[in-house]
Design an enzyme around this catalytic site. Structure first.
Site, mmCIF file in Angstrom:
data_model
loop_
_atom_site.group_PDB
_atom_site.id
_atom_site.type_symbol
_atom_site.label_atom_id
_atom_site.label_comp_id
_atom_site.label_asym_id
_atom_site.label_seq_id
_atom_site.Cartn_x
_atom_site.Cartn_y
_atom_site.Cartn_z
ATOM 1 C CB SER A 1 -1.450 -0.028 1.206
ATOM 2 O OG SER A 1 -1.665 0.323 0.379
ATOM 3 C CG HIS B 1 -5.696 -2.636 0.558
ATOM 4 N ND1 HIS B 1 -4.802 -1.826 -0.532
ATOM 5 C CD2 HIS B 1 -5.065 -1.428 1.745
ATOM 6 C CE1 HIS B 1 -4.141 -0.884 -0.375
ATOM 7 N NE2 HIS B 1 -3.700 -1.395 1.382
HETATM 8 C C1 GTR Z 1 -5.382 4.231 1.538
HETATM 9 C C2 GTR Z 1 -4.632 5.119 0.168
HETATM 10 C C3 GTR Z 1 -4.160 4.081 -0.586
HETATM 11 C C4 GTR Z 1 -3.383 3.406 0.260
HETATM 12 C C5 GTR Z 1 -3.437 2.743 1.467
HETATM 13 C C6 GTR Z 1 -2.572 2.523 2.049
HETATM 14 O O1 GTR Z 1 -6.244 5.246 2.319
HETATM 15 O O2 GTR Z 1 -5.706 5.331 -0.578
HETATM 16 O O3 GTR Z 1 -3.133 4.999 -1.185
HETATM 17 O O4 GTR Z 1 -1.804 3.555 0.115
HETATM 18 O O5 GTR Z 1 -4.454 3.880 2.413
HETATM 19 O O6 GTR Z 1 -1.684 2.872 2.448
HETATM 20 O O7 GTR Z 1 -3.377 1.769 3.642
#
Ligand code: GTR
Length: 421
Positions: free
Chosen positions: A261, A402
């Site tokens: 991420s 995710h």
């Molecule tokens: C989210 C963000 C993403 C990603 C994520 C993370 O909120 O929008 O770009 O980086 O966080 O890092 O968990």
């Protein structure tokens, strides 16, 4: 369009509010655009050799990403000293050697320290390692009671028992599912991890973390082309690599930068800026990471700059709702890693990160790998779920959300065995 699972629909619904009301999740609404050519200079010259790529094109692309996207480091700053805080040759039930090493930096009367947790395979002279940041402290990646709890600022998180921005025993082992420590060790690799908040707390405040050590007199925040937090975290990985070169247990020529991420955006930028990284993994890095910005699918530049104004440099704001003006796109960030092995991974339910944009980016970066006679993502057709493509540039999209899973690590290890080790 097929029906989405319930949890997925809720996620999309929520993201519409988290992001802008115009968040696009439909392929038919992706604008048409020209993919900036990695092998054509800004002044229109064709690049057809490794030499021209390395002498002309790579430097101008790197400069662009530095000045307009992540921000450049104002000065060099080397490790002042390091200390082995703790060491055990029989950690994890005798499976590993554990070390906790604190790096210290000093400048202008200010000091910053951060601690690397290392698990190394026993009886291995010099181990290749994966290096990646964690989100909530080194003690969250394992149940191991000996892992020191960081006293750095942390985001509050109820399910992790984090209150008053303070890490505690309550979160020990909370993130073990993201770190396949045993699998990594069994495959003959070590793992190095750092709590990212020790290098720069993840908040829009430039009075803390590493930034103040490099301010000029009277400066209290980075200039428009200077480093945001992602560049600061990448810098922290690079300095960890400096330490690995001094550690006889580690093969510093085989350090793989890993990140998930926002920390996947970070591992990509670390790999782009320091060619000593032997390989790079981007796990679900999305916008400002592996995904193509010009597709405006899921998270966009305007949304990310609004929610996380400290991640990129201020110059990046000029591309908010203005992706057309960008003379580059993120596949060229990936290309900066060539010819070193690169793995980009997506998750089916992580539409916010635009899996297709991450895939296409790996495909478009591949032409630079071709200059070196390496294979990458040769097709423009996305693979089926859980059917990885393994080449010097590798890609998979797995089922699920995710996250980082054992499936991801199993594939990273296979790829590392084939292309890094
Ligand atoms: C989210 C963000 C993403 C990603 C994520 C993370 O909120 O929008 O770009 O980086 O966080 O890092 O968990």
């Amino acid at each position: 369009m097929k029906l989405l699972p319930y949890s997925l629909s809720i996620f999309f619904f929520l993201s519409m509010f988290i992001g802008s009301s115009q968040t696009n999740y439909e392929e038919s609404k992706v604008p048409s655009f020209d993919v900036p050519d990695p092998l054509l200079t800004f002044s229109g010259h064709t690049i057809n050799s490794v030499k021209k790529w390395e002498k002309v094109r790579r430097p101008e692309l790197l400069r662009f990403f530095e000045n307009d996207i992540y921000g450049k480091l104002p000065k060099k700053l080397k490790i002042n000293s390091y200390a082995i805080l703790e060491e055990d040759n029989n950690a994890l039930n005798g499976k590993a050697k554990r070390k906790q090493v604190e790096l210290t930096f000093k400048k202008k009367g200010k000091t910053l320290s951060y601690t690397i947790l290392l698990y190394l395979p026993k009886n291995k002279v010099k181990a290749p390692i994966f290096l990646g940041y964690n989100f909530y402290g080194n003690h969250t990646i394992t149940e191991d009671k000996a892992v020191i709890i960081s006293s750095a600022w942390a985001n509050n998180n109820e399910s992790f028992g984090i209150e008053n921005n303070t890490l505690t025993e309550a979160s020990r082992g909370k993130r073990t599912h993201r770190w396949a420590v045993e699998k990594i060790l069994d495959a003959g690799y070590g793992l190095a991890t750092i709590y990212y908040g020790e290098v720069d707390p993840d908040k829009n405040d430039f009075s803390d973390g590493i930034h103040p050590l490099l301010y000029q007199h009277g400066q209290d925040q980075p200039k428009p082309a200077e480093w945001g937090s992602i560049a600061a975290w990448s810098w922290g990985m690079v300095r960890a690599l400096d330490y690995f070169e001094k550690d006889a247990d580690i093969d510093a020529s085989k350090v793989i930068a890993f990140g998930h991420s926002r920390l996947g955006k970070t591992s990509l930028w670390a790999g782009a800026t320091d060619e000593r990284f032997a390989g790079v993994i981007s796990n679900n890095s999305g916008c400002g990471g592996a995904a193509l910005s010009k597709r405006k699918f899921g998270e966009t530049i305007a949304v990310i700059n609004d929610r996380f104004p400290h991640w990129f440099c201020d110059n990046f704001n000029q591309y908010d709702d203005n992706e057309e003006a960008l003379p580059v796109d993120q596949h060229q960030l990936l290309a900066l890693i060539a010819p070193r092995p690169l793995y980009v991974a997506s998750a089916e339910e992580d539409q916010w990160a635009d899996p297709r944009g991450e895939f296409l980016s790996s495909h478009y970066a591949t032409q630079v790998y071709h200059l070196y006679g390496k294979k990458g993502i040769e097709t423009k057709e996305m693979p089926m779920l859980n059917e990885p493509i393994h080449n010097t540039v590798s890609y998979h999209i797995r089922t699920g959300k995710h996250d980082v899973t054992d499936y991801d690590w199993e594939n990273y290890i296979k790829w590392a065995n084939a292309f890094v080790k």
